[in-house]
Design a protein around this motif. Structure first.
Motif, mmCIF file in Angstrom:
data_model
loop_
_atom_site.group_PDB
_atom_site.id
_atom_site.type_symbol
_atom_site.label_atom_id
_atom_site.label_comp_id
_atom_site.label_asym_id
_atom_site.label_seq_id
_atom_site.Cartn_x
_atom_site.Cartn_y
_atom_site.Cartn_z
ATOM 1 N N VAL A 185 -25.922 12.697 -54.588
ATOM 2 C CA VAL A 185 -26.097 11.586 -55.531
ATOM 3 C C VAL A 185 -25.679 10.271 -54.879
ATOM 4 O O VAL A 185 -26.251 9.212 -55.153
ATOM 5 C CB VAL A 185 -25.289 11.830 -56.815
ATOM 6 C CG1 VAL A 185 -25.443 10.672 -57.801
ATOM 7 C CG2 VAL A 185 -25.721 13.135 -57.475
ATOM 8 N N PRO A 187 -22.975 8.285 -55.250
ATOM 9 C CA PRO A 187 -22.641 7.240 -56.227
ATOM 10 C C PRO A 187 -21.754 6.171 -55.613
ATOM 11 O O PRO A 187 -20.866 6.468 -54.799
ATOM 12 C CB PRO A 187 -21.908 8.023 -57.315
ATOM 13 C CG PRO A 187 -21.265 9.161 -56.581
ATOM 14 C CD PRO A 187 -22.245 9.541 -55.503
ATOM 15 N N VAL A 193 -23.696 5.942 -63.786
ATOM 16 C CA VAL A 193 -24.209 7.237 -63.336
ATOM 17 C C VAL A 193 -24.301 8.175 -64.531
ATOM 18 O O VAL A 193 -23.410 8.190 -65.398
ATOM 19 C CB VAL A 193 -23.290 7.841 -62.247
ATOM 20 C CG1 VAL A 193 -23.788 9.229 -61.833
ATOM 21 C CG2 VAL A 193 -23.213 6.906 -61.042
ATOM 22 N N ASP A 260 -28.134 3.844 -62.724
ATOM 23 C CA ASP A 260 -28.414 3.661 -61.293
ATOM 24 C C ASP A 260 -28.703 4.994 -60.617
ATOM 25 O O ASP A 260 -29.543 5.072 -59.708
ATOM 26 C CB ASP A 260 -27.208 2.998 -60.608
ATOM 27 C CG ASP A 260 -26.910 1.631 -61.177
ATOM 28 O OD1 ASP A 260 -27.712 0.716 -60.942
ATOM 29 O OD2 ASP A 260 -25.866 1.479 -61.856
ATOM 30 N N ARG A 261 -27.995 6.023 -61.049
ATOM 31 C CA ARG A 261 -28.145 7.347 -60.437
ATOM 32 C C ARG A 261 -28.012 8.413 -61.528
ATOM 33 O O ARG A 261 -27.232 8.252 -62.470
ATOM 34 C CB ARG A 261 -27.096 7.581 -59.344
ATOM 35 C CG ARG A 261 -27.205 6.570 -58.203
ATOM 36 C CD ARG A 261 -26.080 6.662 -57.206
ATOM 37 N NE ARG A 261 -26.089 5.492 -56.357
ATOM 38 C CZ ARG A 261 -26.703 5.417 -55.176
ATOM 39 N NH1 ARG A 261 -27.336 6.479 -54.701
ATOM 40 N NH2 ARG A 261 -26.689 4.306 -54.458
ATOM 41 N N VAL A 307 -33.270 7.231 -65.291
ATOM 42 C CA VAL A 307 -32.954 6.536 -64.049
ATOM 43 C C VAL A 307 -33.773 5.255 -63.951
ATOM 44 O O VAL A 307 -34.937 5.205 -64.335
ATOM 45 C CB VAL A 307 -33.214 7.453 -62.828
ATOM 46 C CG1 VAL A 307 -34.695 7.703 -62.602
ATOM 47 C CG2 VAL A 307 -32.558 6.889 -61.571
ATOM 48 N N GLY A 311 -33.893 3.769 -58.602
ATOM 49 C CA GLY A 311 -32.612 4.478 -58.630
ATOM 50 C C GLY A 311 -32.736 5.858 -58.007
ATOM 51 O O GLY A 311 -33.809 6.288 -57.579
ATOM 52 N N ARG A 312 -31.619 6.557 -57.967
ATOM 53 C CA ARG A 312 -31.580 7.863 -57.292
ATOM 54 C C ARG A 312 -31.480 8.977 -58.331
ATOM 55 O O ARG A 312 -30.655 8.916 -59.252
ATOM 56 C CB ARG A 312 -30.391 7.934 -56.342
ATOM 57 C CG ARG A 312 -30.394 9.168 -55.418
ATOM 58 C CD ARG A 312 -29.327 8.992 -54.352
ATOM 59 N NE ARG A 312 -29.323 10.045 -53.361
ATOM 60 C CZ ARG A 312 -30.116 10.113 -52.300
ATOM 61 N NH1 ARG A 312 -31.017 9.161 -52.099
ATOM 62 N NH2 ARG A 312 -30.011 11.089 -51.415
ATOM 63 N N GLY A 352 -33.323 5.812 -54.278
ATOM 64 C CA GLY A 352 -31.987 5.317 -53.995
ATOM 65 C C GLY A 352 -31.649 5.191 -52.543
ATOM 66 O O GLY A 352 -30.492 5.154 -52.159
#
Length: 352
Positions: A185, A187, A193, A260-261, A307, A311-312, A352
């Motif tokens: 991930v 982060p 998240v 964001d993730r 997401v 983003g991831r 990401g």
């Protein structure tokens, strides 16, 4: 083997005693045959079937001249018996991986698993150049994986739950595969998240540590008891940036593109964890897999909506079943118990 000598249904306790007796006869080199038989007979009592247990086990010994032999593992049927795995699973792996990798995987499923701890830097402080916590706190085990500097492998015995270091949140016991999923991930401090299906919380709190406790992790857990346990875990390890939501990830309202993730560690068949959960091989049924696959697909849709663009998104499952793999376009990591010495995992990271 039982069916060779018994042609009727058996009471549960009688069959269980036969299973244990046969296991000792076949696999326990340190147990004399007569001791294995006597122990199994006592286990079956007071059921009158103890007489049958005695007769069957003695007949098994006599029929093989006192030298018990398992079938060769050169076919799925023989491998299933020799390595004590369900035939449907052996056939699946045999078709997917081929005979040699399947045999290696089956053997790995019967070996003791490693004990690995993750240093919790939220409590210990950051790791120094030598890999030790800068604050001088000692965590059991030794570093062994450059890709996971927080990981410690423990050799010998350790009662984790009785250890003051665990109670004080200095470490979390979790597999290397689980650590790799959280690491995927990636982060960053200050980010927002989402962790779908978050309990028991090893990956959740790992991500919190990777973020230095800065930012927010929204952790969703469907089952109320597990959600409460997750909150206690976060409190123990000092993961104050985790917000636990008790609810079904398919129903919780999440604003589109608001994270964001996102980590989706999806509910799965768990077929990568048979060494640490040996009973699972008999509890999971082939008929369960299609419904699991449909659930994974629905959860992935939720993750993809949540997401933000660019983003991831990470999808992970601790299983070895191609039908439960998703996001083939991502950066894929596969971990194999017989090759990597840890739980089997499929991890795919996109964006990401």
């Amino acid at each position: 083997m039982i069916s060779r000598h018994v042609d009727r249904d058996l009471d549960v306790e009688v069959r269980a005693a036969l299973h244990i007796g046969l296991y000792e006869l076949l696999f326990s080199d340190g147990t004399p045959n007569r001791a294995a038989v006597a122990s199994a007979v006592e286990l079956a009592k007071p059921n009158l079937g103890f007489k049958l247990v005695n007769a069957v086990l003695r007949r098994v010994i006599d029929d093989d001249g006192g030298k018990l032999r398992l079938p060769a593992d050169d076919t799925p049927d023989g491998a299933a018996i020799r390595h004590s795995h369900p035939l449907w699973l052996v056939k699946r792996w045999w078709k997917w991986l081929g005979p040699n990798p399947t045999r290696a995987l089956l053997a790995a499923g019967n070996r003791p698993t490693e004990l690995v701890l993750r240093v919790n830097t939220l409590r210990t402080g950051p790791l120094g150049e030598d890999g030790a916590p800068a604050g001088g706190i000692v965590v059991p085990g030794e570093p062994f994986d450059d890709a996971l500097p927080e990981a410690r492998r423990v050799t010998g015995g350790l009662d984790v739950l009785a250890d003051p270091g665990w109670r004080e949140g200095h470490y979390v016991a979790m597999s290397r595969g689980s650590m790799r999923a959280a690491r995927a991930v990636d982060p960053q401090p200050g980010e927002r998240v989402l962790d779908l299906c978050a309990a028991p919380g090893g990956k959740t709190t790992h991500m919190a540590a990777l973020m230095g406790g800065e930012g927010t992790i929204v952790a969703i857990e469907k089952h109320g008891g597990r959600a409460r346990a997750l909150r206690r875990t976060c409190e123990r390890v000092g993961a104050g940036n985790v917000e636990v939501i008790s609810g079904d990830a398919l129903e919780v309202e999440l604003a589109a593109g608001s994270f964001d993730r996102v980590l989706l560690d999806a509910p799965c068949s768990g077929l990568g964890t048979l060494a640490s959960h040996p009973d699972l091989r008999w509890r999971v049924q082939e008929r369960d897999l299609p419904e699991l696959g449909r659930l994974q697909g629905r959860l992935l849709e939720v993750a993809q909506r949540a997401v933000k663009p660019g983003g991831r998104l990470v999808y992970s499952v601790c299983t070895l079943n191609p039908g439960e793999e998703r996001l083939p376009e991502g950066k894929i990591t596969r971990l194999w118990p017989h090759r990597d010495g840890t739980d089997g995992f499929y991890i795919s990271a996109v964006g990401g």
